[in-house]
Design a protein around this motif. Structure first.
Motif, PDB file in Angstrom:
ATOM      1  N   ASP A 247      -8.200  68.908  81.868  1.00 22.79           N
ATOM      2  CA  ASP A 247      -7.190  69.894  82.278  1.00 22.79           C
ATOM      3  C   ASP A 247      -7.435  71.255  81.625  1.00 22.79           C
ATOM      4  O   ASP A 247      -7.335  72.293  82.281  1.00 22.79           O
TER       5      ASP A 247
ATOM      6  N   ARG B 153      -8.329  74.744  83.545  1.00 25.75           N
ATOM      7  CA  ARG B 153      -7.500  75.945  83.376  1.00 25.75           C
ATOM      8  C   ARG B 153      -8.364  77.127  82.948  1.00 25.75           C
ATOM      9  O   ARG B 153      -8.235  78.244  83.467  1.00 25.75           O
TER      10      ARG B 153
ATOM     11  N   GLN C 275      -6.013  69.698  91.885  1.00 25.57           N
ATOM     12  CA  GLN C 275      -4.607  70.032  91.706  1.00 25.57           C
ATOM     13  C   GLN C 275      -4.023  70.508  93.031  1.00 25.57           C
ATOM     14  O   GLN C 275      -4.528  71.460  93.615  1.00 25.57           O
TER      15      GLN C 275
ATOM     16  N   SER D 153       2.707  70.944  92.905  1.00 22.99           N
ATOM     17  CA  SER D 153       2.865  69.559  92.480  1.00 22.99           C
ATOM     18  C   SER D 153       2.248  69.377  91.097  1.00 22.99           C
ATOM     19  O   SER D 153       1.315  70.085  90.724  1.00 22.99           O
ATOM     20  N   ASP D 154       2.759  68.414  90.352  1.00 22.56           N
ATOM     21  CA  ASP D 154       2.181  68.082  89.050  1.00 22.56           C
ATOM     22  C   ASP D 154       1.135  66.978  89.159  1.00 22.56           C
ATOM     23  O   ASP D 154       0.458  66.670  88.188  1.00 22.56           O
ATOM     24  N   LYS D 155       1.012  66.367  90.350  1.00 20.15           N
ATOM     25  CA  LYS D 155       0.064  65.264  90.533  1.00 20.15           C
ATOM     26  C   LYS D 155      -1.369  65.788  90.497  1.00 20.15           C
ATOM     27  O   LYS D 155      -1.704  66.759  91.154  1.00 20.15           O
ATOM     28  N   LYS D 156      -2.192  65.113  89.699  1.00 13.92           N
ATOM     29  CA  LYS D 156      -3.597  65.490  89.557  1.00 13.92           C
ATOM     30  C   LYS D 156      -4.479  64.297  89.880  1.00 13.92           C
ATOM     31  O   LYS D 156      -4.096  63.151  89.642  1.00 13.92           O
TER      32      LYS D 156
END
Length: 181
Positions: free
Chosen positions: A33, A37, A82, A86-89
């Protein structure tokens, strides 16, 4: 006997180039992650249009690789998909087949931007194997970005975070990371 030990070590190193670091799954996910980023920030600095495109897209995927293996040539890397809003990865891996012995170590990063939910879903479900088409498309544009299929954009950054002069994605496979999902 000594050469056997060296072979075992070298084979282990070649398969683990830029594997997600950490002692457990949550730490490995965190590493991926953070790398993603950082990569998205670098892409935004290198190409403001790409940053805007990511914000308007269905989602994106960001990958970093660790160059070539020692005895088994080929690049290995990790990444995350991503969905915007949504927060789902979905965690994925990449493997770059060798272009030949002595081609050198190449460290680079790749970002995919999906204009449509269908493109994003397809990538998450099946991954990709990039072909000469993607490489040729970027060469005609003169930089490391191309629409590799309708609604799917690929950007390649070099080790310094600059947009690459052309995609070198031929023979790269992107697939689900069974350990991190």
């Amino acid at each position: 006997m000594r050469w056997v030990a060296m072979l075992v070590v070298a084979l282990g190193l070649s398969g683990q180039a830029l594997a997600a670091t950490g002692s457990n799954v949550p730490e490995k996910r965190h590493t991926v992650d953070m790398n993603a980023r950082d990569l998205i920030d670098k892409l935004g600095k290198a190409d403001a249009d790409a940053k805007a495109k990511i914000g308007q897209s269905a989602g994106y995927a960001a990958f970093t690789n660790g160059g070539m293996g020692i005895l088994l040539p080929g690049g290995f890397g990790t990444g995350v998909v991503q969905k915007n809003g949504s927060d789902k990865k979905t965690y994925m891996r990449m493997f770059h087949s060798p272009s030949g012995w002595g081609s050198g170590i190449k460290t680079y990063s790749v970002v995919f931007v999906f204009d449509t939910q269908e493109g994003l879903d397809s990538f998450q479900a099946r991954g990709y194997v990039l072909s000469q088409y993607a490489v040729d498309a970027s060469k005609s544009a003169g930089k490391g970005e191309a629409e590799i299929m309708p609604g799917v954009w690929m950007y390649q950054l070099d080790a310094k975070g600059n947009l690459a002069p052309a995609l070198t994605g031929q023979g790269v496979k992107f697939y689900l990371d069974q350990e991190l999902n």
